[in-house]
Scaffold this motif. Sequence first.
Motif, PDB file in Angstrom:
ATOM      1  N   HIS A  77       0.904  -1.159  -0.018  1.00  0.00           N
ATOM      2  CA  HIS A  77       0.074  -0.134   0.151  1.00  0.00           C
ATOM      3  C   HIS A  77       1.118   1.269   0.112  1.00  0.00           C
ATOM      4  O   HIS A  77       0.525   2.183  -0.756  1.00  0.00           O
ATOM      5  CB  HIS A  77      -0.845  -0.068   1.128  1.00  0.00           C
ATOM      6  N   ALA A  78       1.732   1.309   0.892  1.00  0.00           N
ATOM      7  CA  ALA A  78       2.937   2.433   1.009  1.00  0.00           C
ATOM      8  C   ALA A  78       3.594   2.581  -0.313  1.00  0.00           C
ATOM      9  O   ALA A  78       3.610   3.537  -0.719  1.00  0.00           O
ATOM     10  CB  ALA A  78       3.894   2.197   2.025  1.00  0.00           C
ATOM     11  N   GLU A  79       4.099   1.503  -0.990  1.00  0.00           N
ATOM     12  CA  GLU A  79       4.798   1.652  -2.334  1.00  0.00           C
ATOM     13  C   GLU A  79       3.880   2.119  -3.315  1.00  0.00           C
ATOM     14  O   GLU A  79       4.343   2.950  -4.187  1.00  0.00           O
ATOM     15  CB  GLU A  79       5.526   0.181  -2.734  1.00  0.00           C
ATOM     16  N   ASP A  80       2.817   1.505  -3.437  1.00  0.00           N
ATOM     17  CA  ASP A  80       1.578   1.858  -4.445  1.00  0.00           C
ATOM     18  C   ASP A  80       1.197   3.483  -4.446  1.00  0.00           C
ATOM     19  O   ASP A  80       1.078   3.966  -5.407  1.00  0.00           O
ATOM     20  CB  ASP A  80       0.488   1.017  -4.667  1.00  0.00           C
ATOM     21  N   ASN A  81       0.952   4.149  -3.064  1.00  0.00           N
ATOM     22  CA  ASN A  81       0.482   5.216  -3.005  1.00  0.00           C
ATOM     23  C   ASN A  81       1.239   6.438  -2.495  1.00  0.00           C
ATOM     24  O   ASN A  81       0.965   7.660  -2.775  1.00  0.00           O
ATOM     25  CB  ASN A  81      -0.679   5.093  -1.768  1.00  0.00           C
ATOM     26  N   PHE A  82       2.511   6.067  -1.960  1.00  0.00           N
ATOM     27  CA  PHE A  82       3.413   7.124  -1.476  1.00  0.00           C
ATOM     28  C   PHE A  82       4.788   7.084  -2.101  1.00  0.00           C
ATOM     29  O   PHE A  82       5.763   7.572  -1.534  1.00  0.00           O
ATOM     30  CB  PHE A  82       3.497   6.954  -0.205  1.00  0.00           C
ATOM     31  N   SER A  83       4.952   6.584  -3.366  1.00  0.00           N
ATOM     32  CA  SER A  83       6.224   6.535  -4.000  1.00  0.00           C
ATOM     33  C   SER A  83       6.608   7.882  -4.319  1.00  0.00           C
ATOM     34  O   SER A  83       5.436   8.843  -4.428  1.00  0.00           O
ATOM     35  CB  SER A  83       6.360   5.564  -5.212  1.00  0.00           C
ATOM     36  N   ALA A  84       7.845   8.242  -4.620  1.00  0.00           N
ATOM     37  CA  ALA A  84       8.123   9.628  -4.922  1.00  0.00           C
ATOM     38  C   ALA A  84       7.461  10.003  -6.228  1.00  0.00           C
ATOM     39  O   ALA A  84       6.668  11.228  -6.653  1.00  0.00           O
ATOM     40  CB  ALA A  84       9.553   9.938  -5.281  1.00  0.00           C
ATOM     41  N   GLU A  85       7.156   9.092  -7.358  1.00  0.00           N
ATOM     42  CA  GLU A  85       6.405   9.318  -8.567  1.00  0.00           C
ATOM     43  C   GLU A  85       4.919   9.519  -8.189  1.00  0.00           C
ATOM     44  O   GLU A  85       4.469  10.651  -8.695  1.00  0.00           O
ATOM     45  CB  GLU A  85       6.802   8.083  -9.414  1.00  0.00           C
ATOM     46  N   THR A  86       4.142   8.626  -7.434  1.00  0.00           N
ATOM     47  CA  THR A  86       3.019   8.967  -7.314  1.00  0.00           C
ATOM     48  C   THR A  86       2.912  10.398  -6.354  1.00  0.00           C
ATOM     49  O   THR A  86       1.775  10.789  -6.751  1.00  0.00           O
ATOM     50  CB  THR A  86       2.390   7.694  -6.436  1.00  0.00           C
ATOM     51  N   MET A  87       3.605  10.429  -5.603  1.00  0.00           N
ATOM     52  CA  MET A  87       3.281  11.659  -4.721  1.00  0.00           C
ATOM     53  C   MET A  87       3.400  13.020  -5.643  1.00  0.00           C
ATOM     54  O   MET A  87       2.847  13.999  -5.430  1.00  0.00           O
ATOM     55  CB  MET A  87       4.308  11.586  -3.458  1.00  0.00           C
ATOM     56  N   SER A  88       4.556  12.952  -6.551  1.00  0.00           N
ATOM     57  CA  SER A  88       4.637  14.141  -7.264  1.00  0.00           C
ATOM     58  C   SER A  88       3.618  14.195  -8.277  1.00  0.00           C
ATOM     59  O   SER A  88       2.975  15.434  -8.527  1.00  0.00           O
ATOM     60  CB  SER A  88       6.261  13.924  -8.130  1.00  0.00           C
ATOM     61  N   LYS A  89       2.854  13.204  -8.847  1.00  0.00           N
ATOM     62  CA  LYS A  89       1.891  13.338  -9.818  1.00  0.00           C
ATOM     63  C   LYS A  89       0.509  13.812  -8.769  1.00  0.00           C
ATOM     64  O   LYS A  89      -0.026  14.518  -9.391  1.00  0.00           O
ATOM     65  CB  LYS A  89       1.377  11.995 -10.471  1.00  0.00           C
ATOM     66  N   LYS A  90       0.324  13.359  -7.746  1.00  0.00           N
ATOM     67  CA  LYS A  90      -0.685  13.861  -7.038  1.00  0.00           C
ATOM     68  C   LYS A  90      -0.623  15.295  -6.550  1.00  0.00           C
ATOM     69  O   LYS A  90      -1.673  16.076  -6.630  1.00  0.00           O
ATOM     70  CB  LYS A  90      -0.890  12.962  -5.680  1.00  0.00           C
ATOM     71  N   TYR A  91       0.354  15.764  -6.175  1.00  0.00           N
ATOM     72  CA  TYR A  91       0.782  17.102  -5.994  1.00  0.00           C
ATOM     73  C   TYR A  91       0.391  17.924  -6.990  1.00  0.00           C
ATOM     74  O   TYR A  91      -0.113  18.998  -6.992  1.00  0.00           O
ATOM     75  CB  TYR A  91       2.250  17.195  -5.280  1.00  0.00           C
TER      76      TYR A  91
END
Length: 75
Positions: free
Chosen positions: A49-63
């Motif tokens: 869950h953490a890897e799928d939702n809080f990776s640097a790539e995922t977090m930058s896209k969400k920001y």
Amino acid sequence: FLVNPSDDDIRGDWIVKKTGFEGLCEAVERIYAMGEEEYLRMRERCRKHAEDNFSAETMSKKYLEAYKKLAGPDR
């Protein structure tokens, strides 16, 4: 396990009903009461869950999505 910070700050109906430090103690007790296989499955699911939702790539896209939404349609 999720634990609400205090009785005055309830943010969800979690498994652990106690709040604050007492809630954290209950959560730790529940973890230690798990069988080894259940514990390892829980760890795997938490990590995924953490890897799928809080990776640097995922977090930058969400920001970026959030910034674009806040900036409005003209930006």
